[in-house]
Motif scaffolding. Structure first.
Motif: not given
Lengths: 349, 252
Positions: B98-100, B146-147, B174-178, B211-212
């Motif tokens: 997903p995208l922010e 890290i998550r 955001p952690r997913r962007v990281f 989720d890696e």
């Protein structure tokens, strides 16, 4: 007494071209061409990009809705004019390309050949020179959607749209009539005679395209005006089989007539004679560089002087304000200061 | 060099090599090599790692398998704090993430170009190692983020007063962007490695969550940017298996 007796000096070649030539007098328009409060959007061929810095330095508001994120301004800029205009559509050479842009952005036209999948990425056939192409089809689709949103936003904000007509010759899809900015295979993609063909737009087709585009623009913007110009830059090459010189003159003639016809039909449209200023017989030879194709700095300055003399202008030259570098350093510094409190390695940067 | 080296595998790198037994700094007179165990040597030196350290890497390379751990915190160093406007990207290996909402999309190719300057030294070194013809070079992937960003937030608040940074208005990326930025660094390193006929060894899946992100068991308690010694020990086992027991191409 016949009508010539009462005609002004500008009606006579001997009094206004052979002598006393003043480019600012070529243009007659009631009221300023641009007002300071106007939000300006522009598009066109390579020549069209020349006017933007002058407009911004003169304090006019040039709409930009698709600039690269400031944090990535350290990397090389996009290719081929994509960063030059209000959104990253790059050079728009023909009326048909302009109409296609607004229709695609609105979702009203979806070309069948809408991507070229290559080893180097997923290429946009309508922006084939992008330096940073998408690397997956998903990325391609979301970036394209972002681009279309930016295009629509630019048109929504538009008070004045300046369009420079560049070419009549173009390459289109045999399947659905989609028009490519360059012949497939020249910048990217592969030419396929089964799918792609040459087309030379006529006056009536260009007028129809401009009418169609302006109708679409009026559905987005509030009371927009249009300024048309014709690029004086001759063709790089012609696919007509004719000599490139005769093909160029024909093309420019068609564009000039089409511009005039459209302005005659549309009260909100105006023609500005940049073509005549640069390529007319009165123009100095140094308005073209040695190749007799590239327009010189002197020519651009002459065009802009004439243009701006017909605009609301306080005469003050402004350098563009750009505090983006300062802000970028601040954000990077904040990140870098915080991170090495637990990781010294980050100090290396 | 064709085939296995008779020497222990040499690990060279900065802070992300520490968990594998490479000291960040040593006392004067120690080095350039330090035995980690029967299978691994560490290339030691001063910190920050400078040209002399990497020159030493090349000098020690003859006849060896070399694992290079190159930087690894670029995403933290540049993008710890959320930008205004926020940005996001699509990673080619994971295009459906997903995208922010409201983020400006930056082409992945542009992000890779942004990182390119951080790999200039790596390219130079790999080129020199390849031209030696007497070693096998490997580039090791660096730990994923890290998550739990609450850990990062807590550390920021602890240290921010030293720098007079207003955290009320600062937000973390955001952690997913990281994660996507980390992924873009890994892909960039892989391409650099391949360019000079070195082998890229990615972080194995068992170090990551579903989720890696980095599994919490491998994360340090305080330093959110580095993995711990358990990670380092297990990574050495993985390297041994991949380099000495696996079927890998020689660099020459």
């Amino acid at each position: 007494m016949h009508p010539y007796k009462s005609a002004p000096s500008r009606s006579f070649w001997s009094r206004s071209v052979a002598s006393n030539f003043d480019a600012a007098q070529l243009f007659s328009f009631e009221g300023p061409l641009l007002r300071k409060r106007d939000r300006i959007v522009s598009a066109g061929s390579c020549f069209a990009a020349n006017i933007i810095p002058s407009l911004e330095r003169s304090g006019f508001k040039y709409v930009r809705t698709e600039e690269r994120h400031r944090i990535f301004r350290s990397i090389p800029i996009e290719n081929m004019g994509y960063p030059n205009f209000s959104a990253a559509y790059g050079n728009i050479y023909t009326s048909k390309q302009l109409l296609q842009l607004i229709k695609r952005s609105k979702g009203d036209f979806n070309p069948i050949e809408d991507r070229w999948i290559t080893e180097g990425g997923v290429i946009d056939p309508f922006r084939p020179g992008l330096r940073y192409p998408a690397m997956s089809e998903r990325e391609f689709e979301v970036l394209r959607a972002q681009h279309f949103n930016a295009v629509l936003e630019a048109f929504r904000q538009c008070d004045v749209f300046i369009f420079t007509l560049g070419l009549t010759e173009c390459w289109i899809s045999k399947v659905d009539g989609a028009i490519f900015p360059a012949c497939p295979g020249t910048i990217s993609g592969t030419f396929d005679s089964a799918k792609h063909e040459f087309y030379n737009l006529s006056v009536s087709e260009i007028v129809d395209d401009l009418v169609g585009f302006f109708s679409e623009l009026k559905s987005l913007a509030r009371s927009p005006r249009v300024i048309l110009t014709v690029s004086p830059v001759p063709l790089v090459a012609t696919a007509t089989g004719d000599h490139v010189l005769t093909a160029s003159i024909y093309s420019k003639s068609v564009l000039r007539v089409a511009a005039q016809e459209f302005c005659r039909l549309e009260p909100a449209a105006t023609y500005f004679p940049s073509y005549e200023i640069v390529a007319g017989p009165q123009a100095p030879s140094n308005y073209f560089n040695e190749d007799r194709r590239e327009v010189s700095t002197e020519a651009v300055e002459a065009v802009m002087a004439a243009f701006l003399s017909n605009c609301e202008n306080d005469g003050v030259c402004r350098e563009p304000q750009d505090d983006s570098n300062e802000r970028i350093m601040l954000e990077i510094e904040r990140s870098e200061l915080l991170t090495p409190s637990v990781c010294e390695e980050a100090m290396v940067e | 060099m064709i085939g296995e080296s008779k020497y222990p595998i040499l690990i060279a790198g900065a802070s992300h090599a520490c968990c594998m037994g490479v000291p960040l700094t040593v006392e004067s007179g120690i080095g350039p090599l330090l035995r980690i165990d029967e299978h691994f040597d560490a290339l030691v030196g001063t910190f920050p790692r400078d040209d002399a350290y990497w020159e030493s890497t090349v000098q020690q390379a003859h006849g060896r398998d070399i694992v290079i751990v190159w930087r690894g915190n670029q995403h933290y160093g540049r993008f710890l704090l959320r930008e205004t406007p926020p940005f996001d990207l699509v990673v080619p290996s994971h295009p459906q993430l997903p995208l922010e909402a409201g983020a400006v999309l930056v082409p992945f190719a542009a992000v890779k170009e942004f990182w390119r300057v951080t790999f200039i030294g790596l390219e130079d070194m790999l080129q020199r190692l390849a031209s030696l013809g007497t070693c096998r070079a490997f580039v090791l992937g660096t730990p994923p983020p890290i998550r739990e960003t609450t850990v990062i937030q807590a550390e920021l608040e602890k240290h921010s007063h030293y720098f007079d940074i207003e955290l009320k208005t600062a937000q973390l990326t955001p952690r997913r962007v990281f994660w996507k930025l980390w992924a873009s660094i890994q892909l960039s390193m892989e391409e650099v490695a391949q360019k000079y006929n070195a082998r890229f060894i990615p972080v194995p899946e068992h170090f990551k969550t579903e989720d890696e992100f980095l599994k919490s068991v491998y994360a340090q308690a305080i330093d959110y940017t580095h993995a711990n010694s358990l990670y380092g020990t297990e990574m050495r086992h993985h390297l041994l298996k991949e380099i000495r027991e696996g079927q890998l191409n020689a660099s020459v």
